[in-house]
Write an enzyme that holds these catalytic residues in place. Structure first.
Site, PDB file in Angstrom:
ATOM      1  N   LYS A 293       0.870  -1.189   0.000  1.00  0.00           N
ATOM      2  CA  LYS A 293       0.000   0.000   0.000  1.00  0.00           C
ATOM      3  C   LYS A 293       0.895   1.222   0.000  1.00  0.00           C
ATOM      4  O   LYS A 293       2.014   1.174   0.492  1.00  0.00           O
ATOM      5  CB  LYS A 293      -0.866   0.009   1.272  1.00  0.00           C
ATOM      6  CG  LYS A 293      -2.110   0.858   1.138  1.00  0.00           C
ATOM      7  CD  LYS A 293      -3.264   0.073   0.579  1.00  0.00           C
ATOM      8  CE  LYS A 293      -4.475   0.929   0.302  1.00  0.00           C
ATOM      9  NZ  LYS A 293      -5.638   0.087  -0.072  1.00  0.00           N
TER      10      LYS A 293
ATOM     11  N   ASP B  87      -7.039   4.277  -4.569  1.00  0.00           N
ATOM     12  CA  ASP B  87      -7.700   4.101  -3.264  1.00  0.00           C
ATOM     13  C   ASP B  87      -8.362   5.462  -3.016  1.00  0.00           C
ATOM     14  O   ASP B  87      -8.619   6.196  -3.983  1.00  0.00           O
ATOM     15  CB  ASP B  87      -6.656   3.733  -2.188  1.00  0.00           C
ATOM     16  CG  ASP B  87      -7.298   3.226  -0.896  1.00  0.00           C
ATOM     17  OD1 ASP B  87      -7.674   2.056  -0.839  1.00  0.00           O
ATOM     18  OD2 ASP B  87      -7.459   4.024   0.059  1.00  0.00           O
TER      19      ASP B  87
HETATM   20  O1  2IT Z   1      -8.137  -1.489  -0.801  1.00  0.00           O
HETATM   21  C1  2IT Z   1      -8.008  -2.013  -1.917  1.00  0.00           C
HETATM   22  O2  2IT Z   1      -8.144  -3.229  -2.069  1.00  0.00           O
HETATM   23  C2  2IT Z   1      -7.702  -1.154  -3.056  1.00  0.00           C
HETATM   24  N1  2IT Z   1      -7.569   0.049  -2.855  1.00  0.00           N
HETATM   25  C3  2IT Z   1      -7.508  -1.730  -4.428  1.00  0.00           C
HETATM   26  C4  2IT Z   1      -6.102  -2.160  -4.627  1.00  0.00           C
HETATM   27  C5  2IT Z   1      -5.767  -2.608  -6.032  1.00  0.00           C
HETATM   28  O3  2IT Z   1      -4.588  -2.921  -6.237  1.00  0.00           O
HETATM   29  O4  2IT Z   1      -6.637  -2.651  -6.903  1.00  0.00           O
END
Ligand code: 2IT
Length: 446
Positions: free
Chosen positions: A126, A166
């Site tokens: 993340k 996100d």
């Molecule tokens: O919280 C999540 O699963 C997302 N923000 C999506 C992450 C993604 O790599 O699509």
């Protein structure tokens, strides 16, 4: 909590007491997997817990950029590359003033188990920044994204780390980030998901998180002898997740009656349907980060500074941000007849709220299972990019549906195996953890 888990958790708490959201996420997982640790002493002898709570790598960087008044601004940028056992690091970028290292560690940690539940080849990561997009022009957002990517590009790649959106990062931001990534690397290789439809994006990726939450909720309802028909849904948020939820819930016969933002919530008793759904997109790109505009436009009540958890409903879907649903909210939901709380956001319910709901026999399902549809379709976008194909929306939808069905099944089977009937938190954590932990053992001490 199992003694080995308790020992590791205490060490962690003593070392980083200020990373409260990360500790909250770790504690929940450790409680859930305690019976697994009891039956599998190898997880202790392999020191899996000490290893799994430590990110493989954390990158922190300065993001300087120039605003429309020619002033220099500086934000903090981060990427937490948490765990690559199951595949390249995968997870979103969050641009929001609440972003700190601790917040991204909680999100990255959750992402490991969420991605594991999808069954696809994705590790957990993340990233993001404390950048506040409120009131910023398109050009300011572009300059910020370019500066952010100038540093991040050194650490990502199609088989290394594939970020996505996100909170605060949607199609527009992904476009600016991808453009800069290409300039710096001279490489069109698909790194970043949520791309535009004409340049490598997957059909249904924008809707996928919300559709997935709805498919998962439909499975939960079915298990308890219900469906969406005639059900009233209280929902928070108005962004990436909420937009998909209102569409799919309506299609399945339910009625979503609330939206919320940092400014408060709106109550639209007729349901958020038709043009109102399109208007949610305008609100997002309008840069005001508020839902009051919806109330003004459609003449429905607006409740400033409040959250939508005292509206009578059958189902509550928190789709905004972490810890937005506390103990009092949980009590109000129960009092007003809510029977199901399914998390669309990441960890939107406090521990006290979850404990209360579960003790009160309200069916509760955690975000790492229910909202995995977004990252799942990101995984499908990567597969399409790798193979040079573009699948139809029917094909993507069918795969998304199958993945959500399977996650629900893993949750039920994992919780029942360890005697935690109906406990989706235990099921999601046990199912997600086991796949990663076994892989970590297979791959040796690394
Ligand atoms: O919280 C999540 O699963 C997302 N923000 C999506 C992450 C993604 O790599 O699509």
């Amino acid at each position: 909590m199992n003694p080995y888990a308790a020992e590791v958790f205490t060490q962690l708490k003593n070392r980083i007491p200020w990373e409260t959201e990360f500790l909250q996420a770790v504690e929940e997982v450790f409680i859930s997997i305690s019976p697994v640790l009891e039956q599998n002493p190898k997880f202790k002898s392999e020191r899996i817990l000490e290893r799994i709570v430590e990110p493989e790598r954390t990158i922190m960087f300065r993001v300087p950029w120039i605003d429309d008044r020619n002033q220099i601004n500086v934000n903090r940028g981060f990427r937490v590359q948490f765990n690559s056992t199951l595949g390249p690091y995968k997870g979103g970028l969050r641009f929001h003033p609440s972003v700190t290292l601790g917040a991204l560690k909680f999100l990255g940690f959750e992402q490991i188990f969420k991605n594991s539940l999808t069954g696809l080849q994705m590790g957990g990561g993340k990233g993001g920044s404390d950048f506040n997009c409120r009131g910023r022009s398109d050009m300011e957002i572009m300059r910020f994204c370019q500066s952010f990517m100038t540093e991040l590009a050194n650490y990502i790649g199609p088989d290394i780390d594939v970020p996505a959106g996100d909170i605060g990062v949607g199609g527009r931001e992904i476009g600016y980030l991808y453009g800069q990534y290409k300039r710096l690397t001279h490489n069109w290789n698909g790194t970043l998901t949520g791309k535009g439809q004409e340049w490598g994006g997957s059909l249904l990726r924008p809707e996928a998180t919300g559709y997935g939450v709805t498919y998962f909720t439909a499975e939960v309802l079915k298990r308890f002898g219900h469906d969406f028909h005639g059900k009233t849904v209280a929902m928070s948020g108005f962004g990436n997740v909420a937009w998909g939820v209102v569409q799919k819930v309506t299609e399945l016969g339910g009625r979503v009656v609330t939206l919320s933002g940092p400014d408060g919530f709106i109550h639209d008793a007729d349901g958020i349907v038709g043009d109102k759904v399109e208007y949610m997109l305008d609100m997002r790109l309008g840069g005001r980060d508020e839902v009051k505009m919806y109330a003004e436009k459609f003449g429905v009540p607006f409740y400033p500074g409040k959250r939508p958890w005292d509206v009578p409903c059958d189902i509550a879907l928190p789709c905004a941000i972490q810890n937005e649903l506390g103990l009092n909210d949980a009590k109000n939901l129960l009092k007003n007849g809510c029977k199901f709380v399914i998390e669309g956001a990441n960890m939107p319910s406090t521990k006290e709220a979850v404990d209360f709901l579960q003790a009160s026999k309200v069916v509760f399902a955690p975000g790492k299972a229910a909202n995995a549809g977004g990252v799942a379709v990101s995984g499908l976008e990567m597969a399409q990019n790798h193979s040079g194909q573009k699948w139809t929306s029917e094909v993507v939808d069918e795969k998304l549906h199958a993945i959500m069905f399977n996650i629900h099944k893993i949750c039920v089977e994992s919780s029942e195996k360890y005697g935690h009937n109906d406990d989706y938190v235990a099921g999601a954590n046990i199912g997600g953890f086991t796949r990663v932990a076994e892989g970590m053992i297979d791959q040796g001490v690394c």
